[in-house]
Design a protein around this motif. Structure first.
Motif, mmCIF file in Angstrom:
data_model
loop_
_atom_site.group_PDB
_atom_site.id
_atom_site.type_symbol
_atom_site.label_atom_id
_atom_site.label_comp_id
_atom_site.label_asym_id
_atom_site.label_seq_id
_atom_site.Cartn_x
_atom_site.Cartn_y
_atom_site.Cartn_z
ATOM 1 N N CYS A 108 -15.519 -3.291 -1.147
ATOM 2 C CA CYS A 108 -15.024 -1.938 -0.881
ATOM 3 C C CYS A 108 -13.500 -1.906 -0.792
ATOM 4 N N ILE A 109 -12.920 -2.915 -0.171
ATOM 5 C CA ILE A 109 -11.460 -2.985 -0.061
ATOM 6 C C ILE A 109 -10.846 -3.137 -1.451
ATOM 7 N N LEU A 110 -11.417 -4.001 -2.283
ATOM 8 C CA LEU A 110 -10.884 -4.202 -3.634
ATOM 9 C C LEU A 110 -11.056 -2.944 -4.491
ATOM 10 N N VAL A 139 -14.180 -11.942 4.891
ATOM 11 C CA VAL A 139 -13.643 -10.867 4.060
ATOM 12 C C VAL A 139 -12.388 -11.357 3.341
ATOM 13 N N SER A 140 -11.496 -12.028 4.087
ATOM 14 C CA SER A 140 -10.242 -12.483 3.466
ATOM 15 C C SER A 140 -10.511 -13.505 2.359
ATOM 16 N N ASN A 145 -10.714 -14.681 -3.491
ATOM 17 C CA ASN A 145 -11.474 -15.198 -4.629
ATOM 18 C C ASN A 145 -11.768 -14.154 -5.701
ATOM 19 N N HIS A 146 -11.815 -12.868 -5.345
ATOM 20 C CA HIS A 146 -12.222 -11.865 -6.316
ATOM 21 C C HIS A 146 -11.117 -10.895 -6.733
ATOM 22 N N THR A 151 -1.342 -9.169 -5.883
ATOM 23 C CA THR A 151 -0.933 -10.228 -4.981
ATOM 24 C C THR A 151 -1.717 -10.071 -3.685
ATOM 25 N N VAL A 152 -2.133 -11.191 -3.095
ATOM 26 C CA VAL A 152 -2.879 -11.153 -1.838
ATOM 27 C C VAL A 152 -2.114 -11.967 -0.806
#
Length: 156
Positions: A108-110, A139-140, A145-146, A151-152
């Motif tokens: 959902c965040i992505l 979640v992090s 990974n996805h 940038t993360v």
């Protein structure tokens, strides 16, 4: 075109919850980028829609959602004030909460990241033990990974 000639997107999405790790992520962004012109921040909280059998009636679901939304609004206001206090202009900090059916909070965040055109996502490291992270995933970790074409930052 060289790397120096590339114009970088300065939109940042901070995915938060009510944890101390989220508060640290917000403070980190404020300490690092506060007062620097051009950066815009969206503070996002995903409200997971409860499973249908979690509450006996729809009235109870609506009551819970209303009470929870008030808590979320206060939390987002607090996080926004942190960034403004660290030098961000009020017009450069927005907040959003959204109610979603989420098989995975990371998904959902992505999805929100892709829809908002923000290219840096900041999350707090979830406080799971190694065994919990192995069994359930964090979640992090799932975001790292996805995530694609962004940038993360994972803040501990």
């Amino acid at each position: 075109m060289t790397l120096d000639e590339v114009e970088f997107n300065k939109n940042i999405l901070i995915a938060v919850d009510e944890s101390e790790n989220s508060r640290r992520a917000v403070s980190y962004v404020g300490n690092l980028l506060g007062g620097i012109k051009g950066f815009r921040v969206l503070i996002l909280h995903i409200i997971r829609h409860p499973e249908e059998d979690f509450f006996p009636t729809s009235a109870e679901i609506n009551k819970w959602l209303g009470e929870y939304q008030l808590k979320v609004d206060a939390m987002l206001k607090d996080y926004r004030e942190i960034l403004i206090g660290k030098g961000f202009a009020p017009e450069d900090v927005s907040v959003r909460s959204t109610l979603r059916h989420c098989p995975s909070l990371a998904e959902c965040i992505l999805l929100e990241l892709r829809q908002s055109k923000d290219y840096t996502i900041v999350v707090g490291r979830q406080g799971l033990s190694r065994s919990e992270a192995f069994l359930f995933g964090s979640v992090s970790s799932k975001i790292v990974n996805h995530a694609r074409n962004c940038t993360v930052w994972v803040v501990e």
